[in-house]
Design a protein around this motif. Structure first.
Motif, PDB file in Angstrom:
ATOM      1  N   GLN A   9      -7.630  56.593  -6.362  1.00 45.28           N
ATOM      2  CA  GLN A   9      -5.835  56.215  -6.788  1.00 45.28           C
ATOM      3  C   GLN A   9      -5.203  57.772  -6.758  1.00 45.28           C
ATOM      4  N   ASN A  10      -4.121  57.794  -6.218  1.00 40.51           N
ATOM      5  CA  ASN A  10      -3.389  59.335  -6.612  1.00 40.51           C
ATOM      6  C   ASN A  10      -2.799  59.237  -7.571  1.00 40.51           C
ATOM      7  N   LEU A  11      -2.223  60.830  -7.600  1.00 41.86           N
ATOM      8  CA  LEU A  11      -1.517  60.672  -9.253  1.00 41.86           C
ATOM      9  C   LEU A  11      -0.067  60.969  -8.689  1.00 41.86           C
ATOM     10  N   ARG A  12       0.619  60.943  -9.288  1.00 46.46           N
ATOM     11  CA  ARG A  12       2.111  60.917  -9.454  1.00 46.46           C
ATOM     12  C   ARG A  12       2.610  61.483 -11.123  1.00 46.46           C
ATOM     13  N   PHE A  13       3.351  62.584 -10.759  1.00 45.35           N
ATOM     14  CA  PHE A  13       3.083  63.322 -12.539  1.00 45.35           C
ATOM     15  C   PHE A  13       4.556  63.443 -12.643  1.00 45.35           C
ATOM     16  N   VAL A  14       5.007  63.082 -14.258  1.00 45.83           N
ATOM     17  CA  VAL A  14       6.396  62.526 -14.859  1.00 45.83           C
ATOM     18  C   VAL A  14       6.287  63.365 -16.421  1.00 45.83           C
ATOM     19  N   GLU A  15       7.201  64.401 -16.578  1.00 45.22           N
ATOM     20  CA  GLU A  15       7.312  65.359 -17.970  1.00 45.22           C
ATOM     21  C   GLU A  15       7.221  64.105 -18.754  1.00 45.22           C
ATOM     22  N   ALA A  16       6.735  63.916 -19.588  1.00 46.59           N
ATOM     23  CA  ALA A  16       6.948  62.967 -20.986  1.00 46.59           C
ATOM     24  C   ALA A  16       8.776  63.350 -21.823  1.00 46.59           C
ATOM     25  N   ASP A  17       8.637  62.744 -22.508  1.00 50.21           N
ATOM     26  CA  ASP A  17       9.924  63.027 -23.293  1.00 50.21           C
ATOM     27  C   ASP A  17       9.757  63.175 -24.532  1.00 50.21           C
ATOM     28  N   GLU A  18       8.594  63.111 -25.214  1.00 54.67           N
ATOM     29  CA  GLU A  18       7.957  63.323 -26.680  1.00 54.67           C
ATOM     30  C   GLU A  18       6.400  63.308 -25.931  1.00 54.67           C
ATOM     31  N   PRO A  19       5.680  63.958 -27.118  1.00 54.38           N
ATOM     32  CA  PRO A  19       4.190  64.207 -27.217  1.00 54.38           C
ATOM     33  C   PRO A  19       2.891  63.009 -26.823  1.00 54.38           C
ATOM     34  N   GLY A 109     -14.783  72.602 -33.540  1.00 56.02           N
ATOM     35  CA  GLY A 109     -14.460  71.120 -34.361  1.00 56.02           C
ATOM     36  C   GLY A 109     -12.626  71.140 -34.167  1.00 56.02           C
ATOM     37  N   ILE A 110     -12.182  72.022 -33.540  1.00 56.13           N
ATOM     38  CA  ILE A 110     -10.502  72.461 -33.377  1.00 56.13           C
ATOM     39  C   ILE A 110      -9.838  71.497 -33.245  1.00 56.13           C
ATOM     40  N   SER A 111      -8.429  70.907 -33.518  1.00 54.61           N
ATOM     41  CA  SER A 111      -7.991  69.899 -32.315  1.00 54.61           C
ATOM     42  C   SER A 111      -7.027  69.597 -32.216  1.00 54.61           C
ATOM     43  N   SER A 112      -5.950  71.214 -31.999  1.00 55.33           N
ATOM     44  CA  SER A 112      -5.256  71.533 -31.202  1.00 55.33           C
ATOM     45  C   SER A 112      -5.489  72.859 -30.567  1.00 55.33           C
ATOM     46  N   GLY A 113      -4.536  73.747 -29.267  1.00 59.36           N
ATOM     47  CA  GLY A 113      -5.243  74.662 -28.841  1.00 59.36           C
ATOM     48  C   GLY A 113      -4.457  74.700 -28.258  1.00 59.36           C
ATOM     49  N   PRO A 114      -4.740  75.917 -26.911  1.00 58.44           N
ATOM     50  CA  PRO A 114      -4.208  76.846 -25.504  1.00 58.44           C
ATOM     51  C   PRO A 114      -3.716  75.968 -24.706  1.00 58.44           C
ATOM     52  N   THR A 115      -2.505  75.466 -24.189  1.00 57.80           N
ATOM     53  CA  THR A 115      -2.184  74.204 -23.653  1.00 57.80           C
ATOM     54  C   THR A 115      -1.724  74.651 -21.626  1.00 57.80           C
ATOM     55  N   PHE A 116      -2.099  73.694 -20.875  1.00 55.29           N
ATOM     56  CA  PHE A 116      -0.858  74.269 -19.778  1.00 55.29           C
ATOM     57  C   PHE A 116       0.246  74.238 -19.919  1.00 55.29           C
ATOM     58  N   GLY A 117       0.894  73.345 -20.971  1.00 55.84           N
ATOM     59  CA  GLY A 117       1.807  72.946 -20.665  1.00 55.84           C
ATOM     60  C   GLY A 117       2.028  71.550 -21.782  1.00 55.84           C
ATOM     61  N   PRO A 118       3.942  71.298 -21.279  1.00 51.76           N
ATOM     62  CA  PRO A 118       3.360  69.788 -22.160  1.00 51.76           C
ATOM     63  C   PRO A 118       3.204  68.664 -21.568  1.00 51.76           C
ATOM     64  N   ASP A 119       3.399  67.688 -21.873  1.00 56.96           N
ATOM     65  CA  ASP A 119       2.562  66.177 -21.745  1.00 56.96           C
ATOM     66  C   ASP A 119       3.721  65.996 -20.413  1.00 56.96           C
ATOM     67  N   HIS A 120       3.078  65.638 -19.838  1.00 58.84           N
ATOM     68  CA  HIS A 120       3.366  64.353 -18.085  1.00 58.84           C
ATOM     69  C   HIS A 120       2.491  63.444 -18.465  1.00 58.84           C
ATOM     70  N   HIS A 121       3.040  62.495 -17.803  1.00 59.28           N
ATOM     71  CA  HIS A 121       2.601  60.830 -18.137  1.00 59.28           C
ATOM     72  C   HIS A 121       2.129  61.221 -15.961  1.00 59.28           C
ATOM     73  N   SER A 165      -4.146  72.451  -6.100  1.00 58.12           N
ATOM     74  CA  SER A 165      -3.331  73.443  -6.976  1.00 58.12           C
ATOM     75  C   SER A 165      -1.840  73.664  -5.962  1.00 58.12           C
ATOM     76  N   THR A 166      -1.926  73.534  -4.754  1.00 60.41           N
ATOM     77  CA  THR A 166      -1.087  74.025  -3.859  1.00 60.41           C
ATOM     78  C   THR A 166       0.480  72.887  -4.185  1.00 60.41           C
ATOM     79  N   ASP A 167       0.339  72.184  -4.390  1.00 59.15           N
ATOM     80  CA  ASP A 167       1.389  70.944  -4.518  1.00 59.15           C
ATOM     81  C   ASP A 167       1.714  70.316  -5.362  1.00 59.15           C
ATOM     82  N   ASP A 168       0.476  69.328  -5.850  1.00 57.25           N
ATOM     83  CA  ASP A 168       0.754  68.163  -6.383  1.00 57.25           C
ATOM     84  C   ASP A 168       0.661  68.185  -8.124  1.00 57.25           C
ATOM     85  N   LEU A 169       0.117  69.575  -8.806  1.00 59.09           N
ATOM     86  CA  LEU A 169      -0.019  69.731 -10.157  1.00 59.09           C
ATOM     87  C   LEU A 169       1.390  70.002 -10.936  1.00 59.09           C
ATOM     88  N   PRO A 170       1.725  69.276 -11.911  1.00 56.01           N
ATOM     89  CA  PRO A 170       2.673  69.906 -12.656  1.00 56.01           C
ATOM     90  C   PRO A 170       2.584  71.611 -13.687  1.00 56.01           C
TER      91      PRO A 170
END
Length: 199
Positions: A9-19, A109-121, A165-170
């Motif tokens: 399955q190939n991947l395409r990324f779309v930024e989400a409007d909300e978490p 046992g932490i539920s949230s932490g550092p992330t690379f960026g906002p949610d992407h579908h 890492s060169t083109d595809d990732l958000p």
């Protein structure tokens, strides 16, 4: 008959409007835990790794694989960790829930932490072309295309993902010079291995 559940399955990324809080494949935001939170900690720094993505695994049971990496562009150069490419170096983590992390890093046992960026579908599209020798595109399942020599981990690990890492990732992710990352999973235990290669 081929197993279509693990066909490429190939991947395409779309930024989400909300978490995104559903147990689906996504990049960024915060992980959707299926069991108790198990946030991986950097073996060298003792701090939480950054959450990159989660992946819905095939099958009737809802199961997610999670990918974390130690900070790749730290504010303090003294915190630079240069072995995130090693599958058992304790500076990346790939594991599934239900299931368990590997034993070469600690989890908190932490539920949230550092992330690379906002949610992407993530939009998944079946691969219908022919693979070429330079086909390093991001994908789930199918077969890996190794940038250097084959480095599949020994043991009951099945190929799950390849990330370009060169083109595809958000987000900007440091896999070295034009690097490609590879994730493998032991479906029985949920333990995984992740590594990357660069040009």
């Amino acid at each position: 008959m081929p197993d279509t559940s693990t066909a490429r399955q190939n991947l395409r990324f779309v930024e989400a409007d909300e978490p995104i809080r559903d147990p689906v494949t996504k990049f960024g935001g915060q992980p959707v835990w299926l069991d108790a939170p198990a946030w991986p900690m950097s073996a060298e720094l003792g701090r939480p790794m950054r959450f990159l993505a989660q992946f819905r695994l095939p099958g009737e049971q809802v199961r997610l694989a999670y990918l974390f990496l130690t900070e790749d562009y730290p504010e303090d150069p003294a915190d630079l960790v240069d072995n995130t490419f090693e599958p058992e170096g304790g500076e990346n983590a790939f594991f599934a829930q239900p299931g368990e992390p590997a034993d070469f890093y600690q989890v908190a046992g932490i539920s949230s932490g550092p992330t690379f960026g906002p949610d992407h579908h993530v939009e998944l599209t079946p691969f219908e072309g022919e693979s070429s020798v330079d086909d390093f595109a991001s994908r789930l399942f199918g077969e890996p295309r190794w940038l250097q020599g084959e480095e599949a981990p020994e043991g009951p690990f099945r190929f799950v993902l390849q990330l370009d890492s060169t083109d595809d990732l958000p987000f900007e992710v440091n896999f070295g010079d034009a690097g490609v990352g590879y994730g493998f999973l032991d479906e029985r235990t949920g333990q995984g291995r992740f590594l990357w290669q660069c040009g």
